[in-house]
Design an enzyme around this catalytic site. Structure first.
Site, PDB file in Angstrom:
ATOM      1  N   ARG A  95       0.792  -1.215   0.000  1.00 52.61           N
ATOM      2  CA  ARG A  95       0.000   0.000   0.000  1.00 52.61           C
ATOM      3  C   ARG A  95       0.827   1.269   0.000  1.00 52.61           C
ATOM      4  NH1 ARG A  95      -4.666   0.379   4.389  1.00 52.61           N
ATOM      5  NH2 ARG A  95      -5.114  -1.604   3.391  1.00 52.61           N
ATOM      6  N   HIS A 114      -7.989  -4.967  -7.576  1.00 49.57           N
ATOM      7  CA  HIS A 114      -7.762  -4.180  -6.358  1.00 49.57           C
ATOM      8  C   HIS A 114      -9.043  -4.149  -5.525  1.00 49.57           C
ATOM      9  CE1 HIS A 114      -5.018  -1.518  -4.244  1.00 49.57           C
ATOM     10  NE2 HIS A 114      -5.963  -0.599  -4.107  1.00 49.57           N
ATOM     11  N   TYR A 152     -18.429  11.368 -14.782  1.00 53.00           N
ATOM     12  CA  TYR A 152     -18.381  12.531 -15.667  1.00 53.00           C
ATOM     13  C   TYR A 152     -17.056  12.653 -16.420  1.00 53.00           C
ATOM     14  CZ  TYR A 152     -22.417  14.028 -12.918  1.00 53.00           C
ATOM     15  OH  TYR A 152     -23.632  14.090 -12.297  1.00 53.00           O
TER      16      TYR A 152
END
Length: 765
Positions: A35, A81, A125
């Site tokens: 991570r 993931h 968007y």
């Protein structure tokens, strides 16, 4: 996040300490490796690597079309993931922000945020695809360049690391906080990194300082000027820990007629422009930088911040020097090169170690790609050999295919070494296969059966021979490459030169943006030196409204106040003065005389300028004199002497000097003028004692000045014993008493009744 299936069953008999230790260690390792820390080989964390791989699987090339970001983040989450889609989209959006990433790996279409700190639009968007830089990171992935591992549910595979044509760890930098460790790496210039890698290939034992000739320092996407001394930069790269002072880029713009303004065209890395302007506006409002008049943002696609000085006589370097000290026009970017050096082990590395890890990775990638290509060539040569046999025995092959029930088995069983009925007509052609005991392999037989009829043209026969010769030559070159490390490093050098040419200074955005300079030494300039020195009259009303009248007016002049208000403090000062405000809570507050409101109106409440509590009152206001000392005392009769230089406050909250508790309040603050102290209590008893009996302190409750049975302190003052003690009698005449033996005593005694004619208000002045 660990897979639930990997969690150990809870053993109730296991000691809690051991259980917590093992589980926390598992969590810590997962955070460090999967991570927070980047891999030194490709400079990516798992989430970034998975984003690029998913975009490759979606065929989102830099020259192709865009896809919805929601589709990309959804594929990454579902396939590779197993975390929140918001976190994945945030990571992807950052890779598309050219103000955050030196070489963006994602080409975004839509609102992906801006340097003001605005967030990207929702993933539904926006659209995205890979950039050419990302494609360079992925090149060779389908040639067995790296290892693959199963994804979280074992249904797909994902790359452990990307091939990476350039040292992305240093090119784009990285930051992250793991368990017990962190990393923070600035971005650099690809062309310079390639030069450093080439030098390291030629000189493997090169010193860290030598690499600085090729990589002088970071190259931030937002530009700016690095003012860190070269020896500090060298030390940071040598040890993997350090920092860089980064300033904005600015210039003076001439407005004509002696007027000018400062234009900031580049701001430091990771500084939000909107918050920077808010901070500068706060400095103007609080008048912390009196020579600063205004700031405004005229930015469009580029950065253009306007900073206006208070007057044309201001030195631009002095103004910017003060801004550098008080806002983020100058920042310090910390370097902590903590990376996974082999994909597993975290280590704080020098720049040389990071570049060497990348080069070792590139050598392994080259060897694996060459081996993979060698296998492909061997397979193709085997197929070509079968095709040539088929062409030399075309009629027999056609007969077998037409009439045999199992043509594949028949082709493999046939001995093609016998005299074939047909040969090529070229006189210089030598059959590439032996004519003794020649059989077809399964691969060759399958390829012959899959061959198209159009391939039976005469031209194809010669094409096969030419292709076979070319492949044999390439195969020999690959074998030499795999056996000779020198050839491998030469090949890697050529690849690095090609990468430098592709993403170098001639590429859009490839030129260095951050420059280097020496920090100009600007001495601390007192605020008084920046303000025009002009006489003023400070007026403070009984209700605490303060103003500054222009010039030294008659102190007896009648002034206007609000209804129910009246004068309390009025004295002459200058705009360069600092005013000390002493509150009944025992705190001193400092106000610049130049920051007082003008005298045309009624002024402003002093409490708006300082954080004076509502329950506290203003005891006195006086002009600051650094070499002077003050006598401070409380209503309980405790006090001491304090140097005036020690009471100056740097913040609105003031500085606590006289400690008071309960109903006790601070009530005396007077400059020390003399060698003797006179104290009078509410009981009208006066005590005179030497000033040397009072301690000099910076803060405290003080010592007892006078002893009281009832009431408390009324007034205290200092005077020269030789000149006597003076006061105003009820008629307004000044009276003086030189024979003070009757009232002289030890400190903290009760004293004697005041002399005849002493004021009824128990005040010395």
């Amino acid at each position: 996040m660990n897979d639930v299936s990997d969690t150990k069953p809870v053993d109730l008999s296991e000691p809690l300490r051991r259980a917590l230790g093992e589980r926390y260690l598992t969590y810590a390792l997962s955070t460090i490796m999967h991570r927070a820390l980047p891999d030194a080989r490709d400079g990516l964390k798992p989430v970034h690597r998975r984003i690029l791989y998913a975009m490759r699987e979606l065929r989102l090339s830099s020259t192709g079309g865009f896809r919805k970001s929601a589709k990309i983040s959804g594929d990454v989450m579902g396939n590779y993931h197993p975390h929140g889609d918001a976190a994945i989209y945030d990571a992807m959006a950052r890779l598309a922000q050219d103000f955050n990433v030196r070489y963006p790996l994602v080409d975004g279409q839509g609102n992906f945020g801006n340097i003001d700190g605005d967030n990207p639009a929702a993933s539904r968007y926006t659209e995205a695809r890979m950039t050419a830089v990302a494609e360079a990171m992925l090149e060779g992935l389908n040639e067995n360049a790296v290892d693959f591992r199963e994804n979280y549910d074992g249904t797909l595979t994902e790359p452990v690391v990307l091939p990476a044509q350039f040292p992305n760890l240093l090119a784009n930098g990285s930051s992250g906080i793991a368990v017990g460790m962190a990393t923070n790496i600035p971005p650099h210039n690809i062309a310079e990194l390639c030069d450093a890698c080439i030098h390291l290939i030629k000189t493997p034992d090169a010193r860290d300082d030598t690499l600085l000739k090729y990589v002088p320092g970071p190259d931030f996407p937002t530009g700016g000027v690095i003012v860190e001394p070269p020896e500090n930069i060298a030390q940071a790269y040598r040890t993997g820990k350090g920092g860089f002072r980064l300033r904005c880029r600015w210039e003076v713009e001439d407005l004509g007629r002696g007027q000018w303004q400062i234009v900031v065209t580049e701001i430091p890395y990771q500084v939000q422009k909107s918050k920077l302007i808010e901070k500068i506006a706060e400095l103007i409002q609080t008048k912390k930088i009196p020579i600063l008049a205004d700031v405004r943002d005229e930015s469009a696609d580029d950065i253009r911040m306007i900073i206006e000085p208070r007057s044309r006589s201001v030195d631009p370097d002095v103004l910017m020097g003060m801004l550098f000290r008080n806002c983020d026009l100058e920042v310090r970017f910390s370097l902590n090169m903590n990376v996974l050096i082999d994909g597993v082990t975290p280590k704080v590395c020098s720049m040389k170690e990071v570049l060497q890890a990348f080069l070792d990775h590139r050598q392994e990638v080259l060897q694996r790609r060459s081996t993979h290509r060698l296998e492909k060539i061997d397979h193709r040569l085997e197929v070509l050999e079968g095709f040539i046999i088929a062409f030399l025995n075309l009629d027999r092959v056609i007969d077998i295919i037409r009439y045999d029930d199992d043509p594949k088995a028949a082709l493999m069983a046939e001995d093609w070494g016998r005299d074939h009925p047909r040969a090529l007509n070229e006189a210089d052609y030598v059959p590439p296969v032996s004519t003794d005991d020649v059989t077809l392999t399964e691969v060759q037989a399958e390829a012959i059966l899959n061959m198209r009829l159009r391939s039976l043209r005469r031209l194809e026969e010669m094409e096969l021979v030419r292709e076979q010769e070319a492949l044999m030559e390439e195969r020999a070159g690959l074998e030499d490459l795999l056996e000779n490390p020198g050839l491998q490093w030469a090949s890697i050098t050529e690849q690095l030169r090609a990468t430098k040419k592709q993403f170098g200074k001639d590429w859009d955005g490839g030129a260095r943006r951050t420059t280097f300079s020496e920090a100009a030494v600007i001495e601390d300039v007192p605020i008084e030196a920046m303000i025009d020195r002009e006489p003023i009259t400070v007026v403070c009303s009984q209700m605490g409204w303060v103003r500054a009248m222009t010039g030294h007016i008659d102190l007896g002049r009648e002034l206007k106040f609000k209804d129910g208000d009246g004068p309390r403090f009025i004295f002459h000062a200058e705009t360069t003065d600092r005013l000390l405000v002493f509150g009944s809570n025992g705190r001193f507050y400092t106000v610049s005389a130049s920051s007082l409101p003008g005298g045309r109106g009624m002024g402003e409440p002093l409490r708006l300028m300082i954080d004076l509590p509502n329950e506290a009152e203003i005891v006195t206001i006086l002009t600051h004199a650094p070499d002077r000392k003050l006598l401070v005392a409380s209503s309980a009769g405790d006090g001491f002497v304090v140097p005036e230089a020690d009471v100056v406050a740097q913040t609105r909250t003031g500085k606590q000097v006289l400690n008071v508790r309960g109903d006790t309040r601070a009530m005396i603050c007077k400059p020390v003028n003399g060698d003797t102290v006179a104290v009078v209590g509410e009981n009208r008893k006066v005590l005179v004692f030497p000033l040397e009996d009072l301690p000099e302190m910076g803060r405290g409750k003080g010592v007892r000045l006078q002893k009281y049975k009832d009431g408390g302190l009324s007034d205290a003052t200092t005077f020269m014993r030789a000149e006597g003690l003076s006061w105003l009698d009820p008629a307004g005449r000044t009276r003086s008493e030189t024979d003070l033996a009757e009232w002289t005593g030890k400190r903290a005694t009760a004293g004697r009744m005041a002399p005849r004619g002493f004021p009824r208000d128990n005040k010395f002045t």
